[in-house]
Design a protein around this motif. Structure first.
Motif, short mmCIF file in Angstrom:
data_model
loop_
_atom_site.label_atom_id
_atom_site.label_comp_id
_atom_site.label_asym_id
_atom_site.label_seq_id
_atom_site.Cartn_x
_atom_site.Cartn_y
_atom_site.Cartn_z
N THR A 152 -11.92 5.63 10.09
CA THR A 152 -10.81 5.62 9.12
C THR A 152 -10.16 6.98 8.94
O THR A 152 -9.01 7.07 8.51
CB THR A 152 -11.30 5.12 7.75
N LEU B 135 -11.10 -4.07 5.76
CA LEU B 135 -9.90 -3.28 5.49
C LEU B 135 -8.70 -4.04 6.05
O LEU B 135 -8.57 -4.22 7.26
CB LEU B 135 -10.02 -1.90 6.15
N THR C 265 -3.60 -0.33 4.88
CA THR C 265 -3.80 1.02 4.38
C THR C 265 -2.55 1.87 4.56
O THR C 265 -1.78 1.67 5.51
CB THR C 265 -5.00 1.71 5.08
N THR D 207 0.83 -1.21 0.00
CA THR D 207 0.00 0.00 0.00
C THR D 207 0.86 1.25 0.00
O THR D 207 0.54 2.24 -0.68
CB THR D 207 -0.95 0.00 1.21
N SER E 298 -5.49 1.75 -0.04
CA SER E 298 -6.07 0.77 0.89
C SER E 298 -6.41 -0.51 0.14
O SER E 298 -6.81 -0.48 -1.03
CB SER E 298 -7.33 1.32 1.55
#
Length: 748
Positions: free
Chosen positions: A109, A59, A62, A34, A47
């Motif tokens: 997030t 997720l 990230t 990432t 992500s």
């Protein structure tokens, strides 16, 4: 190509390859990727979301969002922009994500400060694995080159996920093809089996998605495509001019194999950093994604052709496939998207079980599986993408459940079930030679259904009194051209020989609907089940029916012969078919062939209209066989191939049971023998109820005879009749609850 300047995509893939080559694994590798993508594309955020289960995205890594959200943020399929990318498998590219339709704010997030959003699906051969996203604060729409670059990276990520490159301690990133998996499908042939996976079309695994030398990859692709083209041309030569339909299919293959557009797209993929294999698979994934969205049958078939060609090309490039010398396990369970009857017959009785992603309960494959008594589960979605050759697998053909790489608990429970089934079969064997006589003295004739010579050895061991239905269409379905009369004579004679004097009822050719001959031009009918099929085909093409009747008469060679015509809807159809039989008998006598010492000609009652035929019909027909499978779907107007409706209607529904009873009464008025043939005849509770309303002949698959006989021998039909009558009187929709309560009371 070698002189071409390096593209941004190739640069990114080069850095990605370097990142993958390190010693780090699992989460650390995802984190590195990432960071690398965000840096290469000049974005603040990158992500990676992967599927935790088929409906939930998580997720998993990230760069730029709150790291505490990793493995905490989850969303359902279709939820938010990420969920939309996963559900639709399409790119979402917007300069103002918070204002975009479907946006969902995820406060943990910290993504609210990022305006631009680009999400691409991570998928492999139509299987969605996750979503790759980049975001930036500056409001802008990503360019076509940037979108393409991210799609190429997503494709590589899919291959790396397939190879287990992101395996770690977290369950969301566990190695693919290593964890237990369960699939729910539809029962097409009952039974239970344990064994190891054998893939009909072995899965090709791309181990080198990123190219070191684009010029070399282009050369490999060109060589492989040329080899593919030569192979298709050879198939066309073999097909020749006599097999028009097969030639048309191969012409379509050749058109795709020579497609400049297909070749150009793969060359561009290689120029942007992919290996030859990865370029082929990328275009194959695009074709499969389109296939799922196209409703036009012609276009779907063409996309399917391209998919098949891609598989051939991948096998040439990788050397993987059926011709690599891989050895079939001793206990194979066949896994396939779909399979034809001829291919299935080539495997034969050596298979322990069959699991298909597609198929239907009335398909050719299902008919062959029943004939071979092999458990078959269909509609097991995603099983071909999850299973690998040699995987431990258990097939529950009673419940339509498939356990792949089962854990110890499942293995123990499943083996207990198999042991119980085996013990039950031993009990049934002990009553094999005893009559199917009920407690109150009613005697039933239990017969078996067949369609192949392979069925006949089951006749003595099953306890069947004869063959209540021999399906003659299988010999027509498994070949690429019409069988010769001499071949049919030899086959039917062997069937009668193997029956050892026990009666065999031959059903004439029942084609149409879901049984289409590969060498007969299919009719484009809106509803084939209600169209040109069975007796309708025979009467419109009397030459085919005459040839089959001649073969049956000659095979009997003076022995008794019993023939029935399928799908008769009215008296005139039966009379026309009977007239053709009489003419054929007269012609055979003139030719000096021995005629059957005794002949019976009957009809299958599969349409409600025939139940209301004139009294004269019941006098003229020698016998009737109720074709329960078709009759039930027409009675309830519920397609038996449609899972959404077929299970809503019960065979023991009062209306249907009363309808069957009325047919039995009409036959009794004219002393016309009548039997019930179909899946329901082999279900003990249903068979018991049929006996209670007056049926005395039942025809079923061989394995069902023992369980049915066992229950009948312990049953007083007078009591069952009273239970059914009381349920009717109370106005119940189905007699099943009352009958099951009565059975439980007796067992208690």
């Amino acid at each position: 190509m070698a002189e071409r300047l390096e593209t941004e995509s190739r640069k990114l893939l080069g850095r990605l390859r370097d990142a993958m080559a390190g010693d780090v694994e699992g989460q650390a590798r995802l984190n590195r990727i990432t960071h690398l993508i965000a840096d290469s594309m000049g974005c603040e955020v990158c992500s990676i979301y992967l599927f935790r289960d088929e409906d939930t995205l998580e997720l998993c890594a990230t760069e730029g969002l709150n790291p505490d959200a990793v493995h905490m943020t989850r969303m359902k399929l279709g939820e938010g922009l990420v969920g939309m990318v996963a559900r639709n498998r399409r790119v979402v590219n917007t300069p103002d994500a918070p204002q975009a339709r479907g946006f969902r704010y995820m406060p943990e997030t910290g993504e609210e400060i990022f305006s631009s959003f680009l999400g691409v699906p991570v998928q492999r051969l139509g299987e969605a694995l996750g979503v790759l996203v980049v975001q930036s604060k500056i409001a802008r729409k990503f360019s076509a080159d940037e979108v393409y670059a991210l799609e190429v990276v997503a494709m590589v990520l899919a291959e790396m996920t397939e190879l287990g490159a992101f395996v770690g301690d977290n369950a969301a990133m566990s190695a693919r093809h290593s964890q237990p998996a369960m699939f729910r499908g539809t029962v097409a042939q009952e039974g239970a089996a344990e064994g190891h996976v054998w893939l009909h079309e072995p899965r090709v695994v791309v181990t080198n998605p990123i190219a070191d030398d684009p010029a070399r990859e282009l050369e490999r692709l060109q060589d492989a495509v040329e080899q593919l083209r030569v192979g298709v041309d050879k198939m066309l030569e073999i097909a020749g001019s006599h097999d028009k339909d097969q030639r048309q299919v191969l012409e379509a293959y050749r058109m795709f194999a020579n497609s400049k557009g297909w070749m150009r797209r793969m060359e561009e993929d290689i120029a942007n950093g992919l290996s030859a294999e990865a370029a082929v698979e990328k275009e194959q994934s695009v074709a499969r994604a389109r296939m799922g969205q196209v409703t036009d049958n012609y276009l779907r078939e063409r996309l399917s052709d391209l998919d098949d060609l891609s598989n051939r090309l991948l096998r040439i490039l990788t050397g993987q496939g059926a011709d690599t010398g891989a050895e079939m396990p001793a206990d194979p369970i066949l896994i396939a998207r779909n399979i034809g009857p001829a291919e299935l017959l080539e495997y034969g009785r050596g298979l322990r079980g069959i699991v298909l992603e597609e198929g239907s309960v009335g398909s050719h494959a299902a008919i062959v599986a029943r004939a071979l008594a092999i458990p078959l589960v269909i509609h097991a979605q995603r099983v071909t993408t999850e299973a690998l050759n040699g995987d431990h697998i258990m097939v529950d053909g009673e419940q339509g459940i498939v356990h792949l790489r089962p854990d110890d608990t499942v293995v123990t429970a499943f083996r207990d079930k198999i042991a119980m089934l085996a013990a039950a079969q031993e009990r049934y064997a002990s009553i094999r030679d005893l009559p199917a006589e009920t407690v109150d003295g009613a005697v039933l004739s239990l017969q078996m259904n067949a369609g192949l010579m392979a069925d006949l050895p089951s006749l003595p061991s099953s306890g069947a009194e004869g063959v209540g239905l021999f399906r003659t269409e299988l010999q027509f379905l498994v070949r690429n051209q019409m069988p010769r009369r001499s071949e049919l004579v030899a086959l039917y004679a062997r069937v009668l020989d193997a029956a050892g004097g026990k009666p065999v009822i031959f059903r004439t050719l029942d084609i149409g609907s879901d049984k289409v001959l590969p060498y007969m031009k299919p009719n484009d009918e809106p509803n084939p089940a209600l169209g040109w099929r069975a007796i309708r085909v025979g009467l419109d093409k009397p030459g085919i029916m005459r040839m089959q009747l001649q073969a049956l008469i000659r095979a009997a060679n003076g022995r008794p012969l019993t023939v029935m015509f399928p799908f008769v809807a009215q008296l005139e159809e039966y009379r026309a078919a009977r007239k053709l039989m009489d003419k054929t008998l007269a012609a055979e006598a003139r030719l000096g062939h021995a005629l059957p010492e005794h002949i019976e000609v009957g009809a299958m009652l599969e349409t409600p209209s025939l139940a209301f035929a004139p009294h004269k019909f019941f006098e003229e027909v020698d016998f009737l066989s109720i074709g329960g499978n078709d009759l039930k779907q027409f009675f309830f107007a519920a397609d038996r191939e449609n899972e959404r409706v077929r299970r809503r209607y019960d065979t023991l529904n009062v209306s249907f049971l009363s309808f069957i009873e009325r047919i039995v009464e009409r036959c009794a008025e004219t002393d016309t023998p009548v039997s019930f043939c179909g899946e329901d005849a082999g279900r003990p509770v249903e068979a018991m109820c049929f006996a209670a309303i007056g049926l005395r002949r039942l025809s079923m698959r061989p394995a069902s005879i023992g369980p049915v006989k066992s229950l009948l021998r312990r049953t007083d039909l007078q009591e069952v009749r009273k239970v059914i009558a009381d349920a009717r009187h109370r106005g119940e929709m189905s007699v099943r609850p009352a009958v099951m309560d009565w059975l439980r009371t007796r067992r208690g």
